[in-house]
Structure formats: C-alpha cells, structure tokens
Design a protein around this motif. Structure first.
Motif, PDB file in Angstrom:
ATOM      1  N   LEU A   1     -40.516 -42.316   3.911  1.00  0.00           N
ATOM      2  CA  LEU A   1     -41.626 -41.359   3.732  1.00  0.00           C
ATOM      3  C   LEU A   1     -42.511 -41.788   2.570  1.00  0.00           C
ATOM      4  CD1 LEU A   1     -42.956 -38.490   4.228  1.00  0.00           C
ATOM      5  CD2 LEU A   1     -41.403 -37.682   2.441  1.00  0.00           C
ATOM      6  N   TYR A   2     -41.898 -42.110   1.455  1.00  0.00           N
ATOM      7  CA  TYR A   2     -42.671 -42.496   0.274  1.00  0.00           C
ATOM      8  C   TYR A   2     -43.441 -43.795   0.534  1.00  0.00           C
ATOM      9  CZ  TYR A   2     -40.132 -38.896  -2.365  1.00  0.00           C
ATOM     10  OH  TYR A   2     -39.620 -37.708  -2.822  1.00  0.00           O
ATOM     11  N   LEU A   3     -42.773 -44.764   1.149  1.00  0.00           N
ATOM     12  CA  LEU A   3     -43.461 -46.023   1.449  1.00  0.00           C
ATOM     13  C   LEU A   3     -44.660 -45.778   2.366  1.00  0.00           C
ATOM     14  CD1 LEU A   3     -40.452 -48.480   1.842  1.00  0.00           C
ATOM     15  CD2 LEU A   3     -42.220 -48.538   0.073  1.00  0.00           C
TER      16      LEU A   3
ATOM     17  N   VAL B   1     -40.833 -50.147  -9.719  1.00  0.00           N
ATOM     18  CA  VAL B   1     -41.640 -50.121  -8.517  1.00  0.00           C
ATOM     19  C   VAL B   1     -40.986 -50.908  -7.397  1.00  0.00           C
ATOM     20  CG1 VAL B   1     -43.838 -50.765  -7.516  1.00  0.00           C
ATOM     21  CG2 VAL B   1     -43.740 -49.796  -9.814  1.00  0.00           C
ATOM     22  N   PHE B   2     -40.870 -50.262  -6.260  1.00  0.00           N
ATOM     23  CA  PHE B   2     -40.495 -50.978  -5.062  1.00  0.00           C
ATOM     24  C   PHE B   2     -41.478 -50.538  -4.005  1.00  0.00           C
ATOM     25  CE2 PHE B   2     -38.463 -51.801  -1.093  1.00  0.00           C
ATOM     26  CZ  PHE B   2     -37.863 -53.029  -1.280  1.00  0.00           C
ATOM     27  N   GLY B   3     -42.523 -51.337  -3.820  1.00  0.00           N
ATOM     28  CA  GLY B   3     -43.597 -50.871  -2.971  1.00  0.00           C
ATOM     29  C   GLY B   3     -43.898 -51.841  -1.871  1.00  0.00           C
ATOM     30  N   GLU B   4     -44.998 -51.555  -1.193  1.00  0.00           N
ATOM     31  CA  GLU B   4     -45.384 -52.408  -0.074  1.00  0.00           C
ATOM     32  C   GLU B   4     -45.831 -53.777  -0.571  1.00  0.00           C
ATOM     33  OE1 GLU B   4     -48.271 -49.734   1.221  1.00  0.00           O
ATOM     34  OE2 GLU B   4     -47.068 -48.889   2.828  1.00  0.00           O
ATOM     35  N   GLU B   5     -46.489 -53.755  -1.698  1.00  0.00           N
ATOM     36  CA  GLU B   5     -47.138 -54.994  -2.096  1.00  0.00           C
ATOM     37  C   GLU B   5     -46.436 -55.718  -3.239  1.00  0.00           C
ATOM     38  OE1 GLU B   5     -51.245 -54.243  -2.673  1.00  0.00           O
ATOM     39  OE2 GLU B   5     -51.373 -53.053  -0.831  1.00  0.00           O
ATOM     40  N   ASN B   6     -45.676 -54.999  -4.001  1.00  0.00           N
ATOM     41  CA  ASN B   6     -45.009 -55.684  -5.094  1.00  0.00           C
ATOM     42  C   ASN B   6     -43.632 -55.073  -5.332  1.00  0.00           C
ATOM     43  OD1 ASN B   6     -45.812 -53.222  -5.954  1.00  0.00           O
ATOM     44  ND2 ASN B   6     -47.136 -53.966  -7.602  1.00  0.00           N
ATOM     45  N   VAL B   7     -42.775 -55.862  -5.854  1.00  0.00           N
ATOM     46  CA  VAL B   7     -41.399 -55.452  -6.080  1.00  0.00           C
ATOM     47  C   VAL B   7     -41.009 -55.894  -7.476  1.00  0.00           C
ATOM     48  CG1 VAL B   7     -39.021 -55.853  -5.376  1.00  0.00           C
ATOM     49  CG2 VAL B   7     -40.810 -55.667  -3.643  1.00  0.00           C
ATOM     50  N   GLN B   8     -40.502 -54.958  -8.251  1.00  0.00           N
ATOM     51  CA  GLN B   8     -40.016 -55.325  -9.585  1.00  0.00           C
ATOM     52  C   GLN B   8     -38.504 -55.248  -9.623  1.00  0.00           C
ATOM     53  OE1 GLN B   8     -41.594 -52.613 -12.427  1.00  0.00           O
ATOM     54  NE2 GLN B   8     -43.711 -53.266 -12.107  1.00  0.00           N
TER      55      GLN B   8
ATOM     56  N   ASP C   1     -33.272 -57.683  -2.610  1.00  0.00           N
ATOM     57  CA  ASP C   1     -32.912 -57.696  -1.178  1.00  0.00           C
ATOM     58  C   ASP C   1     -32.032 -56.501  -0.827  1.00  0.00           C
ATOM     59  OD1 ASP C   1     -34.200 -60.076  -1.051  1.00  0.00           O
ATOM     60  OD2 ASP C   1     -32.436 -61.302  -0.557  1.00  0.00           O
ATOM     61  N   ILE C   2     -31.158 -56.168  -1.760  1.00  0.00           N
ATOM     62  CA  ILE C   2     -30.237 -55.060  -1.512  1.00  0.00           C
ATOM     63  C   ILE C   2     -31.025 -53.772  -1.269  1.00  0.00           C
ATOM     64  CG2 ILE C   2     -28.529 -53.564  -2.661  1.00  0.00           C
ATOM     65  CD1 ILE C   2     -27.302 -56.157  -1.712  1.00  0.00           C
ATOM     66  N   THR C   3     -32.046 -53.537  -2.077  1.00  0.00           N
ATOM     67  CA  THR C   3     -32.869 -52.344  -1.911  1.00  0.00           C
ATOM     68  C   THR C   3     -33.504 -52.319  -0.532  1.00  0.00           C
ATOM     69  OG1 THR C   3     -33.340 -52.319  -4.268  1.00  0.00           O
ATOM     70  CG2 THR C   3     -34.860 -51.117  -2.849  1.00  0.00           C
ATOM     71  N   ARG C   4     -34.078 -53.465  -0.176  1.00  0.00           N
ATOM     72  CA  ARG C   4     -34.749 -53.554   1.128  1.00  0.00           C
ATOM     73  C   ARG C   4     -33.762 -53.289   2.267  1.00  0.00           C
ATOM     74  NH1 ARG C   4     -39.226 -56.498   0.747  1.00  0.00           N
ATOM     75  NH2 ARG C   4     -38.175 -57.737  -0.854  1.00  0.00           N
ATOM     76  N   GLN C   5     -32.599 -53.919   2.172  1.00  0.00           N
ATOM     77  CA  GLN C   5     -31.613 -53.738   3.242  1.00  0.00           C
ATOM     78  C   GLN C   5     -31.118 -52.294   3.315  1.00  0.00           C
ATOM     79  OE1 GLN C   5     -29.303 -57.143   1.634  1.00  0.00           O
ATOM     80  NE2 GLN C   5     -28.994 -57.678   3.786  1.00  0.00           N
ATOM     81  N   ALA C   6     -30.937 -51.687   2.154  1.00  0.00           N
ATOM     82  CA  ALA C   6     -30.475 -50.295   2.140  1.00  0.00           C
ATOM     83  C   ALA C   6     -31.520 -49.395   2.795  1.00  0.00           C
ATOM     84  CB  ALA C   6     -30.183 -49.841   0.716  1.00  0.00           C
ATOM     85  N   ILE C   7     -32.780 -49.608   2.464  1.00  0.00           N
ATOM     86  CA  ILE C   7     -33.840 -48.792   3.057  1.00  0.00           C
ATOM     87  C   ILE C   7     -33.910 -49.003   4.559  1.00  0.00           C
ATOM     88  CG2 ILE C   7     -36.351 -48.487   3.158  1.00  0.00           C
ATOM     89  CD1 ILE C   7     -36.457 -48.999   0.158  1.00  0.00           C
ATOM     90  N   ASN C   8     -33.710 -50.224   4.994  1.00  0.00           N
ATOM     91  CA  ASN C   8     -33.773 -50.513   6.427  1.00  0.00           C
ATOM     92  C   ASN C   8     -32.506 -50.112   7.170  1.00  0.00           C
ATOM     93  OD1 ASN C   8     -36.249 -51.598   6.008  1.00  0.00           O
ATOM     94  ND2 ASN C   8     -35.554 -53.730   5.977  1.00  0.00           N
ATOM     95  N   GLY C   9     -31.490 -49.673   6.432  1.00  0.00           N
ATOM     96  CA  GLY C   9     -30.254 -49.284   7.099  1.00  0.00           C
ATOM     97  C   GLY C   9     -29.411 -50.479   7.505  1.00  0.00           C
ATOM     98  N   ASP C  10     -29.635 -51.634   6.903  1.00  0.00           N
ATOM     99  CA  ASP C  10     -28.859 -52.820   7.269  1.00  0.00           C
ATOM    100  C   ASP C  10     -27.527 -52.894   6.519  1.00  0.00           C
ATOM    101  OD1 ASP C  10     -30.970 -53.536   8.886  1.00  0.00           O
ATOM    102  OD2 ASP C  10     -31.909 -54.785   7.355  1.00  0.00           O
TER     103      ASP C  10
END
Lengths: 401, 401, 401, 401
Positions: free
Chosen positions: B50-52, B146-153, B388-397
C-alpha cells in the motif's frame, strides 16, 4: 366497554390532515439508525427461525440494541475508498443452550447481519468496509410463553406497555414514505448512483408541502460534478413525480440542500451511507413501526426492531395497533383520522388489554355511531388473532421501521 | 575479522545430527499461533505494498501482534457447526496519514487478513465463523530509513538485536518440516478431510525417530468413525512415506495419539483448526523464522512475522542469518552443522553488524581452514545485499514461520 | 538411567561463562511484554485461588494470552498526559460454571489485572489511561487432574512438552537480572522519577561487559532537561554499582543511548512505560521463566505466564527445570555450568519424564563422577515433589518471567 | 406572527389533565437506558469543558451513542456478586487534534463515565463489575459556530429539526417524576438498600391514579426475605406520601408487582441496577428532555443526551422549548395546558425559527387574548437568549433525561 375493554370515541382534536402545520420524517433504509433497526430485526427473525428449526419453539431472546460506530471515508469522483471501517456491535440476549445442546446463536446473528448488509447496502464491502462483532449475553432461561410449530399460546403481559397506531396516512405522510420507498426500489434499479441513505423530510403548512430529500450519491457511478448535478436533478424530478401521485396540494421538492458546490462540499459517498463518515446509529432512534416519525401524532418510544415477537408486548402492541388502524380504515368507510391505542394489563393475556381505545375523526357527514360497531368488531377480531402478528414478524411480512 | 566483523570458528560442540537426543516441532499452517503469524505477516506485506503504491516508499508500521481468541464448535460426522465465532484482533501501529492524505490502512489490513484466512483455512467462513477486528494505532511519524521505488538505503541499527540461522537441517528437522508441508499441499489436494491444523513433533533418540502428528479432521468430509479411522491411517501412511525420503534411520509415525475412541474423543473439527474450540493463538509463540522450533539450537525470541521488513533489525537479521546459513551450505561442501549469528551495532548501518559469527562443525575429513574463505565471502556478500531481504519479504518470497 | 529416566552427562561444549561472546537481555517489569506476562500470571493465580475457595480444587483454565495494545501519550516536563488509552484484552479459557453454580471468573480476572497494574505501574491510572477488557471462553469442562485442598495428584502428561533450566547464572546474567530488579525496587523507592519500564541488555566479549539500560522516566517528577540528565546519570551510576557486585570484569554502563537532546528526543513518559506510546505487548514474547532472554542457551518457546499450574506440562517443566538447576548448584560444589532438560512422556505421570537429562560442565579439578550421585538424588527428589511447583505458582512464590 | 415567527393559538384539544386516560413513565437514574443517557451527557459536558479549557472554544463533537451491554449477576441475601461484567462502549465523534496539538478526548471521556458511574451507581465497582471502553471517531474538523470564552454566536440551523415542550406537568406527571427523584435522593440517604434503578409508571383513569414502582434492591443491605418485604413496603409507603403531595385524587401505589415469593423470584440485585442481569441500554430510548415519557403528548424522537449543545438544533430546541413552556407557566397566570413547538429553518440563525408555535388550553374563565402578549414576550425573550441553553447544558444546570 366490551369484554376486551375496547373503547371507541370521537377524537377531541382536528384530524392531522387538517391541522395547520404538519411535520413528517423518514430515515431511509441506508440511514445509520435504519441500518441498526434493519440488522436488529433481521437478527431477530434469524434467531426465531433457528429456534423453530432446532427445538420447535421460539426461546427467549432480544436483539434490539445493535450499535453502529461510523467509519471514515475518502469519496472521490469515479470511486473513492473507506479508510476507517464502520464497526457494528450486535447486542442483546439469547438462549445459547437448550436441552443440553449448544445453539449457534452468535454465528447465526452474524450471518443475518452480513446478509442484511449485503442486500441493503451493497456497496459496503463486508469485512473491510464494515466490521461486525457480537455480544449476546445468555438469556435468562426458557421462555414461558410458547410459540411453536405445533401450538401457540397467547402470552401474558408481564409489563405495562403501550402501542399506538394511526390510519389513514395523511398526504404528507404518504409522500414521505413513498418517495423514500420508490427511490430505494424503482429508481435505484436503473440508477445505481443513488445510495440507500435517503432521508426525507416533509413539512406542510396549510396546502403547501415542502419535501426535502438528503440523498447519498455513490461515487463510483459519478464521474464529475456535472454528473453529480444531473443525479441530484434526477432524484428531484423523480421525487416530485412520486409526491404528486398522493396530493393535489402544491409540492416543492429540494434535494441535498446542504451542498455547497463552491466549497466542494457535496453529498458524495463511497458506499451510499453516511455511516461511512461520522454518522453513528442505533436501534429505536429512527422511524416508528409505521416507517415514519410523526411529531403531530402520539408515538411510542419503544424500539420495535429486534424485540422478541412472541412475548414482547411493546413490539406486539405497536405492530398490532398499526395493523388494526390500517384494517379498520380499509374496511370501514367515512374515517378521516383514526388512532388506536393499546395498553397492556399485567398478568392478563395480551388479547385482553387493559384498554384498547380508538379515537376517530369522521369524514364530514359521517356520524360515529354509524360506524362504531364495525370498528369494534374489527378491533375485537384482530385482538383475538394477536398471534398472527408474531407469525408475520417471524416471516418478515411486517416492517418495523 | 573483516571489515564487516565476520568471525568464523569451529563450533565447540557436537553437530545436532550427532547429539543423542533431538527434539523438533512444527506448528502447521492452521495452528492458532501460525494463523496469527500468517495474518500478521500478510498484513505487513499488504501495508508495505500500500505504501509503495501510494507514496512510493514504505512508511512506519509494525503489525506483529495479531491476537486470536478461540471460538466454540460442535463438530459432527457429516458436518457440524461453529457455535461461538473465533475473534481475531489485528494489533499494531501504522502511518495513517501522509502528506495530508489519509491512507486506508485499517481496510487494507482487514482485507489482507480475510484473504489470508480464505486461502489457508478455507472451511472457516469469514464473518460468521470468525470475526476480524482491527486496532492499529498511529505510528510515530515518518520512517527515516528509505525503501522506495527509486532508491534503497541500508538502514541504521537503532536497537541491539540478534538473529540466528542454521543449516543444514538435520534429518529430523527435514522430516518435521516436510511432513507438515506435504500434508498441507500434496495430500490435502486429494484429501479435503484433512484440516490445515497439523502439528508435527519429532523426537530422535540415537537412530530412532518418532514422529507424532496431530491432524485436525474436517467433519463435513467424514461420515462416521470408520471414515475417521481411515483418514487417520492414511495420514499416518503418507507421513511415513514423506519421512523416509529424508532418512535411513528407523521412523515411527503416530497420528492423533490423544484420541480415545471409547470415550468418543477424537480430533474432529468443523473448520480444520483447533482455534474453533478453545485454542487461542498469538504471534511469535510458534515456529521460528526457519519454520521450526528446535530446542537443541539457539533460537531468537523475536517475533519475525508482522514486523516492518525495512528497518526492523530483529526481523531482518533472523531472515538474513537463515538465508546466509542455507546459502553457505548450498555452495560450500563439507559442512555438517553451521550456525550463523548476527548481532547489531547501534548507530551503524545494518550491513556492518557488531559481529557476524559462524560456528561450524565440518564433515569428517574436512578442515575448517579449507572452507573458511569461501564461507566468509558468502557472508560478506549476503550482508552487502541485506536489502534483498526486505524486497523478498515484501514480495512474500520468504517464509517467517 | 534411573527409574525416573534421569541422565547425567558432561556437556559437549564450553561453559557459557567461558564463551567468547555472550548476550543477555531482560525486559523490566514495566515493559509491555512483561506487563502482559505479569497480568496473565496474576490472573492465573487469582483463578486458581477462586477455584480453591469455591469448589476446593483448581478447575480447567488457561489465561496465557493477554494482549496489550499501546496508547498514545503527550509527555511533558512537570507532567503530561495520556491522550489515547492503552487497551488490554485478557484472553483465555476458564470454567465458568461448576456444579450448577456460576463462578465470577471474568470479574475476578479483571480485578487481578487492575490490582496488578496499580501495584506495578502505579502512574498508570486505571480506567482512563488504560482500559482492561476480558474475553475468557468457556473451558472444556472439568480438569481431570486434581489439585485440591485435601488431595493432590500428580497429573498425567497429555502432550509432548519440554522444559529447560540453567544454573548458575553467568556474571553477565546476574548483572542484567539484578540491575533491573534493584532499579525497580531499591532505587525507585527514593527515586520516583524512574518508571518500571527498564530494559537491560548485556553483552560480554571476553572480559569486557557492556550494559545498556533503556529507562523510562516519569515526567511529573522531572522539571526540565537538566533534571532529566541528572536522572539518567543517577541510573547509570546506580546500575554500575549493582553490576560491579557481580563481576571483577570491566563493566561499561550506558543509559538511554537512543536519546538525542538536540532533537528533543528523550525517553520521557507520563506513566513510566512505553506501552503509553506505540509499544504493544503480549504474553510469552519476553523473558523466559528464569527472568532472562539468553540466546547462548537453549530456551523453551513455551509461554509460562498464565498457564494453569496444575496440569500444563510446559509451565511446570520450565519452572521445575529451573528450580532443579538452582537447587543442584546450591547444594553441590564444583559445577561451572548446568543445564537440566525435562521432556514429557505422553500418558505417564509427569514425575516420570520421558527423559530428564543434566549436562554439566564441572569446575577445573572436579570430575563428573564425583558429583553425579548427588545431582541425581536432587533431580529425583525434585521430580518426586513436582506438585510443590504447582503450590508455589499458585501462591506467587515463583516468578515466571 | 412576529419577526421571530411566533404563533400563539388555542389548542384544538382537551388539556391532558382532563383527558380520560393518561399514561406517564419515568426510567430512574439507574435504569440501563438512563445510565446510557447520563454517561453520554456527562461525557458531553466533560468534552465541552476540555475544549473551553484548552482552546477557548467548544470544538466539534457528538457523544450521543453510549451502548450498554448487560452483565450477569448472582444476587444473594447479605451480598452476592457480579459474575459477568457490564460492558459500556462510549461511541461518538470528537475533535482529537487542534492547532497541531493532541487533545486527550478518549481519556477525558472515560474519566467522565467513571466518575458518573461512581456517583450514580455507587455499588457498581468500576473495572470489575463494569468495563468501559471508548470508540470516538475523528470529528469532521472545526465547528463553524463559535461558543467560546470571549464570544458567543447564535449558530445557524443546518438541519430541519424540531423540539417540543410542555407545561405545567399534570398531577400524574408530577407524581411519576417526583416519586423517582425523591426515592433516589431523600429516601436512599437513609435507606441504602434501595438501588438507583427505580422505574415508575403512572396510569390515570378519570380520577384514579395507579403508580407502579419497580425498585431494584441491593442485596448486601438485605439479610433475608423478611427484610426484603419490609424494604418493598417502605418504598410503597414513601412513594404514596410523595404522590399525595401532588394530588387530591385517589392514588394506589404498587411496588415490585412482578415478584413471586413462592418462586423465589424477587427484584434483588448486587449493584442496584438491572443492567447487571440482562437489561441492555442505550441513549435516547428512555425519558425525553423533561424527564418523562408521555404518550399523551407529542414527543421528539431526538436523543438529547450527549449531543453537542453549541450547535445541535435538536438538543437545543428540545431543551429550549421545555424551558420556555416552564417559564411561561411560571410567569403567566391562567394556563391549564401549554405546548411549545420549535421548528428550525435551514440557513437561518436558530433564534429565528421557521415557526415557534404555542398551543394553549386556558383555565376556565381565562381568555387567550388576555395572556397572548405576555406569552409572546416570554417566547421572544427566551429565543433571543438561546445561547443561555448552551451555557446551562455545559454547566450541567439542565437535565436531559
């Protein structure tokens, strides 16, 4: 007086139709108070039927306290969203165990509420736009009065209670009632932009009738402000047509008068009910048993919706007095205004009220004594068949709000 | 140590596979604690998305406290009913307003919970068998990291936290994990009588493995006690087959050992979960991030499910340490038992832990120094790619329980 | 092995005291998870005593699922206010009717929770700063195992469960435990500005111990930022003194390290607990039965607080294993590290575990065989007197978190 | 008509005092509906005062939807207990943030409810016999109409609403009102066995008045059935004495007529209110603004309690019409029955109603034209000072139920 204590007399007042100022209101089916009433009565019917199915008779319950806590919404042309769901708490008492067996009263109550909402406020998504929870306490055991599959008893009055009914409706009352009903049936069929939260206020001064309609519009069907204005105009026109079927008086209709287009303040909703944005609701705060709020007439404070129809005298007498008044006026010519009042007598069967009094204003040229016997016969007959009311309420053949 | 404070040393203990007694447990997907975990994580993913979608970056939230209050049910051969619904309260914090705009976090959370239940506990009828309510408090403003569409810290550690991962799984662990997973996927496809509340306990003493399965049967698919017995036998046979794919040791499988046929006490349910009858549940009380409860190994107390995957170090380090352990064992030969522990360092980016220590038991004939560099390289690489962990968690992987 | 399946062997690892890195944590009495634990256990004791008073034996219940939903507060020097109350839901099962008589379990549970809060979080005003509600389902009938006024049975294990205890505590463990306890007893007596939400994290690397304390300050006792700084310094000094009673190693203490004076971000609270502002809590997510979280040691996932102490094996075995470990170390010389693990055997009395294994690291110069018999005798004796644990738990003589 | 649209005319009906049958009811202060009303109004006053204290003016709110869910109790001579607590949910809208500052509306609402209960239902132990929770949604921003410390505006009517007041009370109305009030003040001071849930029903037929009192007795003050009978007799005697101060007609008083001593069914309670055992309650279902339910007179359906007294026309007009009616009858001689009705005019200040009509039945020998000017002057004056009503409501100088 008769054996049933029926008293028939001339009213010591002018017929409401002939009073100078008359006010009438109806909260439409999607108004938060009406939603509460509707759910409460729907839960009541579901429990009656559960008990009849499982144990062959209606057990003790009362579900007349549904509380609706409003949500928050962000409507937008083309479709907005509910941001904070509506919360509905089903409150009451019910018998949960009988003869050693658990009865699924909570689940059945929740199902009745869900089905009612899905049918009557279809744009409200169950479970996300609205959360329904339940707190039904244990009832205090078995119901003495029996209304079962095989036998039916006339219950005893265990409380002093009071019901009142009126007939015929005045023109203003007919208009207010039917404008809402037609909008929420005929009109909405082909105009899905109209939500069920339609509130109609009628005010008659002499021969001039003002009808004010507050109609919640559903945003997903309305693309922009022009379509909104068209929708308002269409409701206004339709309401005017309905109104003029019931009167030759002058009728003015105004719709959504609180709108302020400059401020962008219009009656646009996501779900078709103001419950989505700040309007709470509860049972017994809106329409009386005849579907109207009529400050010109005596009204009962009793909440009819959700009460047990087997032995709750307030419910039965409100429904019965309305039924009697309508039947009398249907079958007896010459009545301009009729009020039927039923007062219970503690410890006596409810078909023997403490007093059943009819107050009548006759049409010009009609003398009360000419019709008195006919009226009394009908009152007597309806009282004798009081348990019909219970049956009709369980079957959903009577409206309670 | 390296720049990332990676320490690799020999474990000062026997490999778990070689210890005399080993205990392993898995609470299946339909266990009340797992339902809480699953909903919490599912709500978390929904909020991240939702936030993304709405603001292009993940805002502050934590939804790691779902509380499940058990219901009451009356199961019966051929189909019983829930008599008192399960109540689930979604608890946590979320940012409800951003840049002047309201975000529908409550509705989205409810929707995620509903969808999760419909998919994973399909016999549970939403809204009547289970009521889901929500209490998400306002989060304390914007999330710095920040973990966003365009940049990731890479976020800073703001707490001292700890994660631990292990690989490879022992035979007993593999069995416990896979018996539940296979039952809840392959088996249930053709055997709808099996509910998702499958709890598997494994106990190994030397070379003898006992697998105890508690499997909730769904009453509508089971006509009588004979069919129930058949169902139990079939689960036993299937579980045995699965088990024997992972070991040459002796395996005994027992299913529903608490049943007492004489007393009529069997594990029959309406909905396939013990939450219907007296078993409450909450987040973080069941399986660890690797899907198991392993008293023979150090475990983190941290609840992983429902935590914000952008900046909650406990969640990230538990998922990451498991991921690292599995990757190392996949890619490096000769490891019999590997434990990876990550400890955060307050005020430093989380890819620079206070310490990342690997404790290794090598296979016979393998010397630690031969593989040390390879292990370190992988640990270093995975730390470098921590987001990567954040991305995978958000994607349900990634699974969290 | 003995008749009670007691196994005593040398641990195949270094004593925790001698490991290179050690991490220990304690969530103080006012931490949201500890509040949940404390209430759950307090409700449990109240119900045990209610049952003993009314029916002479403990009936079926479990109250191990208290859920705390955080509030919102606006702290201010000199005294701020809670703006959104904390919400606490007591969850569990309890027998509400026995022998035809209703038992006031809900009222008693609420009273226990209120009294607990008033005693342990005194700045939290009951009913306005915190709302406590209750959902205790009907327990599934009578408890077979009897713990009554006149007779006591050893219950049967009806589940495979596991408990683990350790002794003696390492220096770091002693420090973490006692810093919190001393702050929340001795120190607070004369320093009411310290709230009960004191979280202590200990990290030892070799001979260097870092103690990090997060201490909630109560705003009504603190006039300005200078007083706040003084308060932080005083806590630091006191904690250092306590710590140095338990070690000769180097100890560094840091208090409220997340404070940022420039940003005005300090750990100031209205009520002394972070539950007032965004930190939710639930049972079993914090300290283990020995009061600590010790990732260097095997821990049980089982929530001990709130469980029925008569027949819940997980609770009993966690308390008992801790009790055994402490007793052994008190009475037997020469033990550097002791782990006691109890594993239940379904269908057998709980004083006959499937296995009770002790893993011992002896002091230099001590041989296991010299002390083995003494250890075994104590384990055997404590198992034989397992019902003491129940009695002590009911009396509140054992801490569970 | 005047500038304020004041219309004064003769009533076209008999004075209620002279009608053949009259029914009057009052739900005492401890009745579940009255408890809901009392809490709602008390919360409303607290919020008005909070806003005045903090921001100098009353902000938007409405708290007119308190829902009471009954408990279960086990009363017993000498003192029983509540076994299932009463649950009260405070419902409404309130402004929670103003000028960037959070306002503690939830805590203040809870405090008002707690204090109200402690004062008016003192035997009900807060937090154990009754749980009070709160759901106040965000109000829709600032209130346009200003009622502040320094300036007061007459608000605009934004709705068509209606208020009605009557004076003087009939003898039966006086009796019903004062029997309850005297019992709940003078009598209870020396007779603590009387609970506040005193319901009084009056029925007059011609010159014969029946007063039925249902009085909840508090069990801890009543040792046995004899004391109970004495208590009932004492209430009956006291009520009779009160009644006879207001009439020379024949008065019969009956107390607790539903008691059945043989069945052991008596009106004994633990807390003095039927809310403890199965009687739910909500706002606006009981007494009208004048403290009575009077089916012989037009009544407003509007719930007065809990509404915002600054701009809610329904509340203001109900209180104002009652105030006007009483003032007129106090100051003008010769009025036997007066009804004041106020109807709002959307978009106009509320001191300029659409119509303010007085319907008067004069005493024998008095001609309407003699008093018309005096009545009109008073109506005009009270309308001009409409904001007095707001002030009095905030100060608690007006009763609303």
């Amino acid at each position: 007086m008769t054996e049933r204590n029926i008293s028939i007399e001339a009213a010591d007042r002018t017929a409401v139709e002939d009073q100078q100022v008359e006010i009438v209101e109806r909260k439409g089916i999607g108004h938060p108070d009406s939603i509460s009433d509707g759910i409460a009565e729907s839960v009541s019917r579901a429990l009656s039927n559960l008990y009849l199915d499982r144990v062959g008779k209606v057990l003790h319950y009362n579900t007349d306290e549904t509380q609706l806590v409003a949500g928050e919404a962000a409507p937008a042309f083309g479709g907005g969203e509910v941001v904070e769901p509506i919360y509905i708490l089903l409150v009451g008492r019910a018998t949960k165990k009988y003869d050693g067996k658990r009865l699924p009263v909570d689940s059945v109550a929740l199902e009745a509420a869900r089905d009612y909402l899905n049918e009557h406020v279809p744009e409200l998504e169950f479970g996300t736009d609205v959360v329904v929870d339940v707190k039904l306490g244990e009832g205090s055991g078995d119901l003495q009065d029996v209304f079962g599959e095989e036998n039916v008893q006339v219950p005893m009055a265990n409380d002093t209670s009071f019901g009142v009914g009126h007939a015929p409706l005045t023109e203003t009352e007919e208009i207010v009632l039917n404008v809402e009903r037609e909008l929420n049936s005929t009109y909405v069929e082909t105009n899905p932009h109209l939500g069920p939260d339609v509130k109609v206020m009628g005010k008659r001064e002499g021969d001039s009738i003002d009808i004010t309609v507050a109609a919640a519009m559903v945003d997903s069907y309305i693309a922009d402000i022009e379509e909104y204005e068209d929708a308002v105009d269409a409701v206004e026109e339709f309401a005017g047509e309905v109104a003029r079927q019931y009167t030759d008086r002058n009728v003015d209709v105004a719709v959504n008068t609180a709108d302020d287009y400059d401020e962008g303040s219009i009656y646009l909703t996501v779900t078709g009910t103001s419950a989505e944005q700040g309007d709470d609701g509860s049972v017994g705060r809106g329409n009386r048993a005849n579907g109207l709020i009529t400050p010109n007439r005596p009204m009962s404070m009793e909440a009819t919706s959700g009460k047990n129809p087997v032995n709750h005298i307030g419910k039965i007498y409100n429904l019965l007095s309305t039924d009697i008044a309508e039947t009398v006026v249907d079958e007896v010519e010459g009545i301009r205004d009729l009020q039927i009042r039923l007062l219970s007598q503690i410890g006596r069967p409810i078909d023997e009220p403490h007093v059943a009094d009819a107050k009548i204003v006759t049409d010009d040229g009609v003398v009360l004594s000419d019709i008195e016997a006919d009226v009394e016969a009908i009152v007597d007959d309806r009282l004798a068949n009081v348990t019909d009311i219970t049956r009709q309420a369980i079957n959903g053949d009577l409206t309670t709000f």
